[in-house]
Design a protein around this motif. Structure first.
Motif, PDB file in Angstrom:
ATOM      1  N   ARG A 172      31.399 -12.086-107.857  1.00 25.30           N
ATOM      2  CA  ARG A 172      30.907 -11.642-106.554  1.00 25.30           C
ATOM      3  C   ARG A 172      29.391 -11.811-106.477  1.00 25.30           C
ATOM      4  NH1 ARG A 172      33.528  -8.213-103.041  1.00 25.30           N
ATOM      5  NH2 ARG A 172      34.882  -7.473-104.707  1.00 25.30           N
ATOM      6  N   ARG A 173      28.686 -11.461-107.563  1.00 24.26           N
ATOM      7  CA  ARG A 173      27.220 -11.626-107.576  1.00 24.26           C
ATOM      8  C   ARG A 173      26.829 -13.101-107.474  1.00 24.26           C
ATOM      9  NH1 ARG A 173      27.665  -7.673-111.672  1.00 24.26           N
ATOM     10  NH2 ARG A 173      27.451  -9.302-113.229  1.00 24.26           N
ATOM     11  N   LEU A 174      27.557 -13.963-108.186  1.00 28.87           N
ATOM     12  CA  LEU A 174      27.257 -15.398-108.097  1.00 28.87           C
ATOM     13  C   LEU A 174      27.458 -15.918-106.681  1.00 28.87           C
ATOM     14  CD1 LEU A 174      28.854 -16.823-111.374  1.00 28.87           C
ATOM     15  CD2 LEU A 174      26.436 -16.467-110.875  1.00 28.87           C
ATOM     16  N   LYS A 175      28.553 -15.517-106.058  1.00 31.26           N
ATOM     17  CA  LYS A 175      28.838 -15.950-104.687  1.00 31.26           C
ATOM     18  C   LYS A 175      27.760 -15.435-103.731  1.00 31.26           C
ATOM     19  CE  LYS A 175      32.873 -16.272-101.774  1.00 31.26           C
ATOM     20  NZ  LYS A 175      34.229 -15.762-101.579  1.00 31.26           N
ATOM     21  N   ALA A 176      27.355 -14.183-103.899  1.00 30.24           N
ATOM     22  CA  ALA A 176      26.319 -13.616-103.035  1.00 30.24           C
ATOM     23  C   ALA A 176      25.001 -14.370-103.213  1.00 30.24           C
ATOM     24  CB  ALA A 176      26.143 -12.130-103.338  1.00 30.24           C
ATOM     25  N   MET A 177      24.667 -14.737-104.433  1.00 27.70           N
ATOM     26  CA  MET A 177      23.429 -15.495-104.665  1.00 27.70           C
ATOM     27  C   MET A 177      23.499 -16.870-104.008  1.00 27.70           C
ATOM     28  SD  MET A 177      22.019 -14.587-108.456  1.00 27.70           S
ATOM     29  CE  MET A 177      23.546 -14.749-109.347  1.00 27.70           C
ATOM     30  N   ARG A 178      24.633 -17.553-104.149  1.00 31.87           N
ATOM     31  CA  ARG A 178      24.776 -18.868-103.506  1.00 31.87           C
ATOM     32  C   ARG A 178      24.618 -18.754-101.998  1.00 31.87           C
ATOM     33  NH1 ARG A 178      29.522 -19.413-107.015  1.00 31.87           N
ATOM     34  NH2 ARG A 178      28.836 -20.522-108.860  1.00 31.87           N
ATOM     35  N   LEU A 179      25.252 -17.732-101.417  1.00 31.94           N
ATOM     36  CA  LEU A 179      25.164 -17.554 -99.968  1.00 31.94           C
ATOM     37  C   LEU A 179      23.755 -17.176 -99.533  1.00 31.94           C
ATOM     38  CD1 LEU A 179      28.546 -15.743 -99.374  1.00 31.94           C
ATOM     39  CD2 LEU A 179      27.858 -17.939 -98.410  1.00 31.94           C
ATOM     40  N   ALA A 180      23.087 -16.318-100.274  1.00 32.73           N
ATOM     41  CA  ALA A 180      21.718 -15.930 -99.921  1.00 32.73           C
ATOM     42  C   ALA A 180      20.790 -17.141 -99.968  1.00 32.73           C
ATOM     43  CB  ALA A 180      21.225 -14.834-100.860  1.00 32.73           C
ATOM     44  N   ILE A 181      20.941 -17.967-100.970  1.00 31.94           N
ATOM     45  CA  ILE A 181      20.109 -19.178-101.073  1.00 31.94           C
ATOM     46  C   ILE A 181      20.382 -20.109 -99.902  1.00 31.94           C
ATOM     47  CG2 ILE A 181      19.742 -21.276-102.436  1.00 31.94           C
ATOM     48  CD1 ILE A 181      20.231 -19.462-104.941  1.00 31.94           C
ATOM     49  N   HIS A 212      15.646 -15.363 -92.792  1.00 33.21           N
ATOM     50  CA  HIS A 212      14.766 -14.668 -93.728  1.00 33.21           C
ATOM     51  C   HIS A 212      14.769 -13.163 -93.532  1.00 33.21           C
ATOM     52  CE1 HIS A 212      13.168 -18.406 -95.254  1.00 33.21           C
ATOM     53  NE2 HIS A 212      13.011 -18.818 -94.019  1.00 33.21           N
ATOM     54  N   HIS A 213      15.612 -12.658 -92.659  1.00 38.23           N
ATOM     55  CA  HIS A 213      15.660 -11.217 -92.400  1.00 38.23           C
ATOM     56  C   HIS A 213      17.113 -10.765 -92.431  1.00 38.23           C
ATOM     57  CE1 HIS A 213      14.969  -7.378 -90.413  1.00 38.23           C
ATOM     58  NE2 HIS A 213      13.716  -7.518 -90.819  1.00 38.23           N
ATOM     59  N   PRO A 214      17.411  -9.673 -93.120  1.00 38.64           N
ATOM     60  CA  PRO A 214      18.806  -9.234 -93.248  1.00 38.64           C
ATOM     61  C   PRO A 214      19.478  -8.915 -91.916  1.00 38.64           C
ATOM     62  CG  PRO A 214      17.356  -7.882 -94.619  1.00 38.64           C
ATOM     63  CD  PRO A 214      16.496  -8.830 -93.873  1.00 38.64           C
ATOM     64  N   THR A 247      32.027  -6.452 -98.709  1.00 35.39           N
ATOM     65  CA  THR A 247      31.174  -6.044 -99.839  1.00 35.39           C
ATOM     66  C   THR A 247      30.221  -7.156-100.230  1.00 35.39           C
ATOM     67  OG1 THR A 247      32.945  -4.622-100.640  1.00 35.39           O
ATOM     68  CG2 THR A 247      31.199  -5.172-102.199  1.00 35.39           C
ATOM     69  N   THR A 248      30.729  -8.387-100.299  1.00 33.28           N
ATOM     70  CA  THR A 248      29.879  -9.524-100.644  1.00 33.28           C
ATOM     71  C   THR A 248      28.826  -9.756 -99.563  1.00 33.28           C
ATOM     72  OG1 THR A 248      31.725 -10.506-101.845  1.00 33.28           O
ATOM     73  CG2 THR A 248      29.885 -11.955-101.329  1.00 33.28           C
ATOM     74  N   CYS A 249      29.207  -9.586 -98.304  1.00 31.86           N
ATOM     75  CA  CYS A 249      28.243  -9.746 -97.216  1.00 31.86           C
ATOM     76  C   CYS A 249      27.111  -8.722 -97.339  1.00 31.86           C
ATOM     77  CB  CYS A 249      28.936  -9.610 -95.864  1.00 31.86           C
ATOM     78  SG  CYS A 249      30.030 -10.989 -95.458  1.00 31.86           S
ATOM     79  N   ARG A 250      27.442  -7.481 -97.713  1.00 32.22           N
ATOM     80  CA  ARG A 250      26.404  -6.472 -97.930  1.00 32.22           C
ATOM     81  C   ARG A 250      25.488  -6.877 -99.077  1.00 32.22           C
ATOM     82  NH1 ARG A 250      30.594  -2.891 -96.813  1.00 32.22           N
ATOM     83  NH2 ARG A 250      31.015  -2.567 -99.026  1.00 32.22           N
ATOM     84  N   MET A 251      26.067  -7.458-100.138  1.00 30.03           N
ATOM     85  CA  MET A 251      25.251  -7.907-101.266  1.00 30.03           C
ATOM     86  C   MET A 251      24.308  -9.023-100.853  1.00 30.03           C
ATOM     87  SD  MET A 251      27.942  -7.859-104.411  1.00 30.03           S
ATOM     88  CE  MET A 251      26.743  -8.248-105.665  1.00 30.03           C
ATOM     89  N   VAL A 252      24.780  -9.928 -99.994  1.00 35.24           N
ATOM     90  CA  VAL A 252      23.933 -11.033 -99.522  1.00 35.24           C
ATOM     91  C   VAL A 252      22.740 -10.466 -98.754  1.00 35.24           C
ATOM     92  CG1 VAL A 252      23.836 -12.998 -97.945  1.00 35.24           C
ATOM     93  CG2 VAL A 252      25.793 -12.726 -99.459  1.00 35.24           C
ATOM     94  N   ARG A 253      22.998  -9.517 -97.855  1.00 38.67           N
ATOM     95  CA  ARG A 253      21.898  -8.913 -97.098  1.00 38.67           C
ATOM     96  C   ARG A 253      20.928  -8.183 -98.028  1.00 38.67           C
ATOM     97  NH1 ARG A 253      26.004  -8.586 -93.323  1.00 38.67           N
ATOM     98  NH2 ARG A 253      26.763  -6.592 -94.079  1.00 38.67           N
TER      99      ARG A 253
END
Length: 82
Positions: A27-36, A44-46, A69-75
């Motif tokens: 989940r953390r890896l996916k959130a990092m990929r999506l955030a990037i 650039h703003h949540p 949950t993953t969407c919250r992690m991305v934000r």
């Protein structure tokens, strides 16, 4: 002259850990990929990264739709990276 580096060789995940560890790790890896990917597209703003936009980005880069949950992690990653 700048050259692209070859991708790093992926090491296997350690064996014997609880299933929840693997779930949260992925989940953390996916959130990092999506955030990037969102940062690369100019988000650039949540507040501008709602669940719909995050899920559209996941579809565009070839990931399964993320959970809430993953969407919250991305934000959170976008927020704390500022």
């Amino acid at each position: 002259m700048v050259t692209a580096c070859a991708p790093l060789r992926k090491a296997p995940l350690p064996a014997g850990l609880p299933r929840e560890w693997y779930i949260s790790h992925n989940r953390r890896l996916k959130a990092m990929r999506l955030a990037i990917a969102l940062l690369d597209t100019g988000v650039h703003h949540p507040a501008t990264a709602d669940n719909g936009r995050i899920r559209e980005t996941a579809e565009r880069i070839g990931l399964h739709p993320p959970s809430d949950t993953t969407c919250r992690m991305v934000r959170a990653l976008i927020r704390y990276g500022r």
